[in-house]
Design an enzyme around this catalytic site. Structure first.
Site, PDB file in Angstrom:
ATOM      1  N   GLU B 196       0.836  -1.214   0.000  1.00 53.65           N
ATOM      2  CA  GLU B 196       0.000   0.000   0.000  1.00 53.65           C
ATOM      3  C   GLU B 196       0.863   1.253   0.000  1.00 53.65           C
ATOM      4  O   GLU B 196       0.372   2.362   0.185  1.00 53.65           O
ATOM      5  CB  GLU B 196      -0.926  -0.016   1.220  1.00 53.65           C
ATOM      6  N   ASN B 280      -0.555  -7.125  -4.494  1.00 56.54           N
ATOM      7  CA  ASN B 280      -1.161  -6.166  -5.432  1.00 56.54           C
ATOM      8  C   ASN B 280      -0.137  -5.294  -6.148  1.00 56.54           C
ATOM      9  O   ASN B 280       0.901  -4.971  -5.589  1.00 56.54           O
ATOM     10  CB  ASN B 280      -2.163  -5.273  -4.682  1.00 56.54           C
ATOM     11  N   ASP B 322      -7.636  -5.356  -5.631  1.00 60.60           N
ATOM     12  CA  ASP B 322      -6.718  -5.694  -4.533  1.00 60.60           C
ATOM     13  C   ASP B 322      -6.798  -7.161  -4.138  1.00 60.60           C
ATOM     14  O   ASP B 322      -6.805  -7.495  -2.959  1.00 60.60           O
ATOM     15  CB  ASP B 322      -6.942  -4.799  -3.296  1.00 60.60           C
TER      16      ASP B 322
END
Lengths: 157, 597
Positions: B196, B280, B322
């Site tokens: 992230e 991801n 995701d």
């Protein structure tokens, strides 16, 4: 890459309102947005509130929970904002905060947050004041024409 | 004296000798992971089955289970992973600040030693999904801890003294450590976290004795970085071609390519291949990163000695939801169309159960393991591609548009919580989520060390349903769910299957549950001090079987559920309130050990 900014509350506030001084932090024009939203048929939220809802859930909800209600490792902001005023909120947002094994990141150098800092505050304040309920404000207020360009300029996109 | 205590002690002592060779260490772990009396790695064994041959506790007497002893870690926040048991010692870890406790089983769990690293608190702020840690590893008389700040430290298993320490990454850029180390031969492997934060994923092998870096394999970038051979490395049976880790990206976006490797690793000694998945790609806004985004969301088979990729399979090219591919790879040998095959079974976040030939990388099947899955209708076995459903494409609907009702949610039909496989029933046991989402991509700018997400999510149960979790038994031959138990919250706890014909799992309200392996019938439950997101293990001491689990609610699963999902869009009203996890449990790390009277 920008260095993390260490700012005092007043300096942070100054930065937020200093649109134009640093193009990458010029925030979306809030007054115009509010006026536009008001012209719509019964929107439940102003544009800044709606924008704040979006940006909060894009940047903050991972720790602070959906709808500002807190998670297992960050406080419920609908409660925090009953005592934390605007400047104190901005101070924490810009500089972060450490409290034992809890830590709030410093977002002062992150345009994804700082470009929308006022919107996020506005949204959370409305949640805290029970002006806005849970979930996505609907119907969605219309995005003022000048906001999109200002957002892109601020984000440097 | 308990059966085998002496030999186990002798074994542990022998292998802590400084003269033990690398090959020796390898033999040691290979032998230990087969010994049901111990629990020497997080997934129980190299095949990642989380299965135990122990059967003292079985489906007839499990109802009499009781607490033998318990232990507080003194740490709040999410406790993922679980304890190891080697010889007379149990090793318990905690989330940040990443404490390690060696508990002496011969002294009722007294603390033989404890270790707490010094780490910059700023690291906490760059951990996306709570300060979790998925456990320590053991080999060669050492305990390996992968700290939040990416430090890999080797501790003397007897004393807790630091043997060596090495830094794997840079937390100021959002790179962190949550995955458990994994020892193969003379190497300690660790993956990184920070998907992230635009971190570029890699798997790195360090020398077991010294901590010297042996190889590092990135998930994206040029072949020299990814250790991919353009000719010898295959995907769907074909050579991948030159610089495949750059091909599926626009410009140099692969440098922010994600594909972090924060899940589990398995190992097949016969072929010396390790298996793990990547997470991801870059930002969660798919519009900003055109291309296949190779090799995010992929299963890698690599040579343990060199890190060279043998085969790769990308499950979700150009991810739009995701659906990280990091979940465990379960290595089983089962008949497919009458012929026994060396298989890899993987329950992906994207809701599909993939079965591959683990030697060749051939895709054998890809079927939904949760009927709620709707983003794709099926997996094309010829191309390996998911058949996407246009209305759930967040790319197709575009930026600042809410794509509604995508199942599963970003949490996946199953996340990192590892499944179990029982060779007795032939079934796989899946701890699962049952959550859908609305997903709105938004533009995001990259700032090193800041979240690089660009998506706005809300989550809720599938339409017309109220349970957010399920525990399901799956038959990998027929690709059918044989039974399922509905749970009010995500089942975020690693399962344990045993020869006692029972399966254990934990719930977010805090229950340890034992169910009948054949039918799913609940046979026992006990409410532990906090919600369980840890993995269950079992071992013997003095000839008696115990079951151990870490409680400590938190982690990504608890986001939203802490206060309850709104569920407004599904018209659930009052049910939303019931869904508030905070009404059932509270924070606090605690180990609970169970026994029969």
């Amino acid at each position: 890459m920008k260095p993390f900014l260490k700012l005092t509350a007043s300096a942070a506030t100054a930065l937020i309102f200093l649109s134009g001084a640093n193009p990458s932090f010029a925030r979306a024009p809030q007054a115009a947005a509010t006026a536009d939203a008001a012209a719509q048929s019964a929107p439940t939220a102003s544009w800044p509130e709606f924008s704040g809802y979006k940006r909060y859930h894009g940047n903050c909800s991972v720790c602070h929970g959906f709808d500002g209600l807190g998670g297992t490792f960050a406080p419920n902001l609908t409660k925090s904002l009953k005592t934390l005023d605007h400047d104190a909120f901005m101070e924490v947002l810009v500089n972060g905060r450490q409290n034992g094994n809890l830590a709030m990141p410093a977002f002062g150098a992150d345009p994804n947050v700082m470009c929308f800092a006022e919107d996020i505050y506005t949204y959370l304040k409305a949640r805290s004041d029970d002006k806005l309920g849970r979930g996505r404000p609907s119907p969605q207020p219309k995005k003022p024409a000048d906001v999109a360009a200002a957002e892109n300029a601020c984000l440097g996109l | 004296m308990r059966n085998g205590t002496f030999s186990r002690l002798a074994l542990a002592l022998a292998f802590s000798a400084a003269t033990a060779s690398a090959a020796f260490a390898n033999d040691e772990l290979q032998a230990l992971q087969k010994d049901a009396n111990q629990w020497v790695m997080p997934l129980g064994n190299y095949s990642g089955t989380r299965y135990s041959e122990l059967a003292q506790i079985n489906k007839d007497n499990v109802k009499d289970l009781r607490v033998a002893w318990s232990f507080s870690t003194g740490v709040l926040r999410g406790h993922e992973g679980g304890p190891l048991v080697i010889g007379n010692m149990m090793y318990v870890h905690s989330p940040f600040p990443n404490k390690v406790f060696a508990l002496d089983l011969s002294r009722n769990g007294a603390i033989a030693w404890s270790y707490e690293p010094k780490q910059d608190n700023k690291t906490i702020a760059v951990m996306c999904c709570d300060t979790v840690n998925r456990g320590v590893a053991y080999a060669d008389g050492k305990i390996f801890l992968h700290q939040a700040d990416t430090t890999l430290v080797a501790l003397d298993a007897k004393t807790g003294a630091v043997v060596w320490s090495v830094k794997n990454g840079d937390p100021t850029k959002g790179e962190t450590g949550t995955a458990a180390p994994f020892v193969v031969g003379d190497k300690v492997l660790i993956g990184n976290s920070g998907g992230e934060f635009g971190v570029r994923g890699h798997m790195t092998a360090y020398d077991l004795k010294t901590g010297k870096l042996i190889w590092r394999a990135y998930s994206s970038g040029p072949d020299a970085d990814t250790l991919i051979d353009p000719v010898k490395t295959t995907s769907m049976g074909k050579p991948v071609g030159k610089d495949s880790g750059m091909a599926g990206w626009k410009g140099d976006q692969w440098k922010l390519g994600g594909g972090t490797t924060w899940g589990w690793t398995s190992y097949d000694p016969k072929t010396n291949l390790i298996y793990y998945g990547s997470g991801n790609p870059g930002a969660w806004n798919p519009v900003q990163r055109p291309g296949d985004n190779r090799w995010s969301m992929s299963i890698f088979a690599r040579d343990a000695n060199t890190g060279k990729a043998k085969w790769i399979y990308q499950m979700t090219p150009h991810d739009e939801w995701d659906y990280d591919g990091v979940n465990e790879m379960i290595l089983v040998d089962k008949p497919i169309k009458g012929k026994t095959r060396n298989l890899l079974v993987h329950f992906d976040r994207n809701g599909f159960a993939y079965t591959l030939d683990r030697v060749t990388g051939e895709l054998i099947s890809g079927e939904k393991f949760d009927p709620a899955v709707n983003w794709a209708s099926s997996i094309d076995i010829k191309t390996g591609l998911p058949q996407r459903v246009a209305k759930y494409s967040t790319e197709g609907n575009g930026e600042d548009v809410v794509t509604e009702g995508v199942c599963p949610a970003a949490l996946g039909s199953k996340d990192q919580q590892p499944a179990a496989y029982s060779p007795k029933t032939g079934l796989l046991y899946i701890p699962g989520n049952h959550v859908c989402m609305n997903y709105e991509p938004t533009k995001v700018a990259y700032v090193a060390g800041s979240p690089y997400v660009g998506a706005n999510l809300t989550m809720f149960p599938p339409k017309g349903e109220t349970n957010l979790g399920r525990f399901a038994a799956f038959d990998a031959e027929s690709n059918k769910v044989v039974w399922e138990a509905k749970e009010p919250f995500s089942v975020w706890s690693g399962a344990l299957a045993t020869a006692g014909d029972i399966v254990f799992y934990g719930t977010m309200e805090g229950y340890l549950k034992a169910v009948d392996a054949k039918t799913g019938k609940e046979l026992y439950k006990f409410k532990t001090p906090s919600g369980i997101i840890g993995n269950i293990n079992t071992y013997t001491y003095n000839g008696k079987q115990y079951v151990a689990v870490l409680s400590g609610v938190g982690g990504w699963a608890a986001i939203g559920m802490a206060a309850g999902l709104s569920g407004d869009q599904e018209g659930l009203g009052a049910v939303g309130a019931y869904r508030s996890l905070s009404q059932y449990t509270n924070l606090g790390g605690a180990l609970t050990v169970f026994e029969l009277p």
